[in-house]
Design a protein around this motif. Structure first.
Motif, PDB file in Angstrom:
ATOM      1  N   HIS A  85      13.942  12.806  -2.738  1.00 10.20           N
ATOM      2  CA  HIS A  85      14.500  12.270  -1.295  1.00 10.20           C
ATOM      3  C   HIS A  85      15.957  12.258  -1.241  1.00 10.20           C
ATOM      4  CE1 HIS A  85      10.357  10.327  -0.750  1.00 10.20           C
ATOM      5  NE2 HIS A  85      10.217  11.220  -0.878  1.00 10.20           N
ATOM      6  N   ASN A 165       8.936  14.896   3.556  1.00 11.12           N
ATOM      7  CA  ASN A 165      10.500  14.275   3.650  1.00 11.12           C
ATOM      8  C   ASN A 165      11.255  15.154   4.395  1.00 11.12           C
ATOM      9  OD1 ASN A 165      12.979  13.526   2.081  1.00 11.12           O
ATOM     10  ND2 ASN A 165      11.860  11.706   2.915  1.00 11.12           N
ATOM     11  N   THR A 168      11.132  14.519   7.818  1.00  7.68           N
ATOM     12  CA  THR A 168      11.482  13.337   8.287  1.00  7.68           C
ATOM     13  C   THR A 168      12.822  13.064   8.423  1.00  7.68           C
ATOM     14  OG1 THR A 168       9.761  12.144   7.148  1.00  7.68           O
ATOM     15  CG2 THR A 168      11.632  10.718   7.365  1.00  7.68           C
TER      16      THR A 168
END
Length: 469
Positions: A85, A165, A168
């Motif tokens: 991430h 992710n 996102t």
């Protein structure tokens, strides 16, 4: 792997008029815009914590062996997903600098998707290797046997979570943080439903234990990945543009990795040093270890707000950089303090005031309770310093040069790990957390020095408006 608006039901996302990408010049206005973007991110991160807590709590009602197997996978999963991430956040400035050109943005998104797939693949292989690694280090055979298909399911989860992710991060970079919150709440709702059903076997469902936990997490990610793609196609400037996997552009992927990998490495360095501190404290005794762990948990929860503010600041820093104004770049980062510092001060004051009754929610041991309460002042100091170091860190990310942050983290946290044993021997937990405060203070100084040097290189262009200087 593209999605169309009709391929999945999307959560209701506010559709108000698009905000102008023009960057305001007044610190107060910049701070208000950062706060507006950071609040949904903060709530999204809190909801994710709740989802993780639900899985752990449900598994706590199954067998002890399965809980041990879950912890074994988690020991690899947590630092690995943190690096994934953190690395993908390196794509934020590339998204933000193309926010007004969907034709230029679409290939950048594809670069990010390929990077996420590579990172997720590496992470998935590490998860698959857990059973072999566990046997090599002598983990009890019943615990290894209890893993079953769980590593395989979690490997699939990591790949999907990595790709999700990337979408996102795209929405955060484009300012659609309310959409991120809506998607996060949807994922948590699915976890709250699927995990108890498949783990405990509620209603007509069979009791699957650890296998059920893996199935629940994988199913949740399959469903929400489609939602993420649908929402990106619906609410961003990419409406009508293909955003699935195309032919990889190795140069674009390499540029993102060059920014992202150092960013992810800082998280790994911090996590590794904190693990060293936990081992050092565990040598003292179980109660001291419990105190240290509770303080670390409270600090981690308080740091979420700083992470949210930092991510919300990056697009503003990118806009200031595009204006070729080093002064404006610094101003955007300083403006983030108007959001993060008051939040940390208020939450710290509330914690200081309510520490006594609050800590009883985490422990019923009077000695552990007294130890945590005694460390609250130092905890608040470290939290404030963490907020101060987070701002220049996000500034360097916005300027697409995160290597100095790695050097600063390696020096500060490496030195902390080296002095941890003498700090504990001389001053106990107070000495250790005082050393932690000193380490984070040095991190603030080193990152501001590096960030200041970068900003001096952001010279004005011939077309720059003098009012931005």
């Amino acid at each position: 792997m593209s999605a169309t608006p009709g391929s999945a039901q999307t959560p209701q996302v506010p559709q108000g008029p698009a905000e102008s990408p023009e960057l305001p010049k007044e610190p107060g206005l910049i701070a208000r815009r950062i706060a507006g973007k950071a609040l949904p991110l903060y709530l999204s991160m809190l909801s994710t914590l709740i989802g993780s807590a639900v899985t752990a709590a449900v598994l706590g009602n199954t067998s002890t062996v399965e809980l041990a197997a879950y912890a074994l996978v988690l020991a690899v999963f947590n630092p690995m997903i943190m690096v994934v991430h953190g690395t993908l956040r390196g794509s934020m400035p590339f998204f933000a600098e193309n926010e007004d050109s969907p034709r230029a943005l679409a290939p950048v998104v594809r670069d990010s998707l390929w990077l996420s797939l590579f990172l997720g693949g590496v992470g998935g292989l590490l998860i698959l290797a857990v059973p072999v690694g566990a046997r090599l280090i002598g983990v009890a055979e019943p615990t290894v046997a209890a893993l079953g298909l769980y590593p395989l399911l979690m490997a699939g989860y990591v790949v999907l979570a990595s790709v999700k992710n990337s979408t996102t991060v795209l929405m955060v970079a484009l300012g659609h943080t309310k959409a991120v919150l809506a998607l996060s709440l949807t994922a948590v709702a699915l976890s709250l439903i699927l995990t108890p059903l498949l783990v405990l076997g509620l209603g007509p469902f069979p009791e699957l234990g650890l296998l059920g936990a893996g199935l629940a997490m994988l199913s949740m990610n399959v469903l929400t990945l489609g939602l993420n793609f649908a929402v990106v196609r619906r609410v961003t400037v990419l409406r009508g543009h293909r955003i699935g996997f195309g032919r990889p552009r190795w140069s674009g992927i390499g540029r993102m990795a060059k920014v992202g990998l150092p960013s992810g490495s800082t998280l790994l360095i911090k996590s590794g040093s904190l693990s060293v501190l936990a081992v050092v404290v565990a040598r003292i005794g179980p109660q001291e270890a419990a105190v240290h762990q509770l303080v670390a948990v409270l600090l981690g929860m308080s740091f979420i707000s700083c992470v949210a503010v930092g991510q919300a600041t990056v697009p503003f820093t990118v806009r200031a950089s595009r204006a070729r104004s080093g002064t404006l770049v610094v101003r955007t980062v300083l403006a983030s303090y108007l959001v993060s510092v008051p939040v940390v001060l208020i939450s710290g004051a509330l914690l200081w005031w309510a520490a006594g009754p609050l800590v009883w929610l985490f422990t019923d041991d009077p000695r552990v309770h007294a130890g945590v309460v005694a460390l609250v002042p130092l905890l608040c100091l470290v939290g404030l310093l963490d907020a101060l170091q987070s701002a220049p860190n996000s500034g360097m990310l916005g300027l697409k040069d995160t290597r100095p942050a790695v050097y600063a983290f390696a020096f500060s946290y490496g030195l902390l790990a080296l002095v941890s044993v003498p700090a504990v021997e001389l001053g106990g937990l107070t000495g250790l957390w005082s050393a932690s405060a000193a380490a984070v203070a040095s991190l603030v100084l080193l990152q501001w020095i590096s960030f200041g040097r970068m900003c001096r290189k952001v010279g004005p262009s011939v077309t720059e408006n003098p009012s931005t200087r």
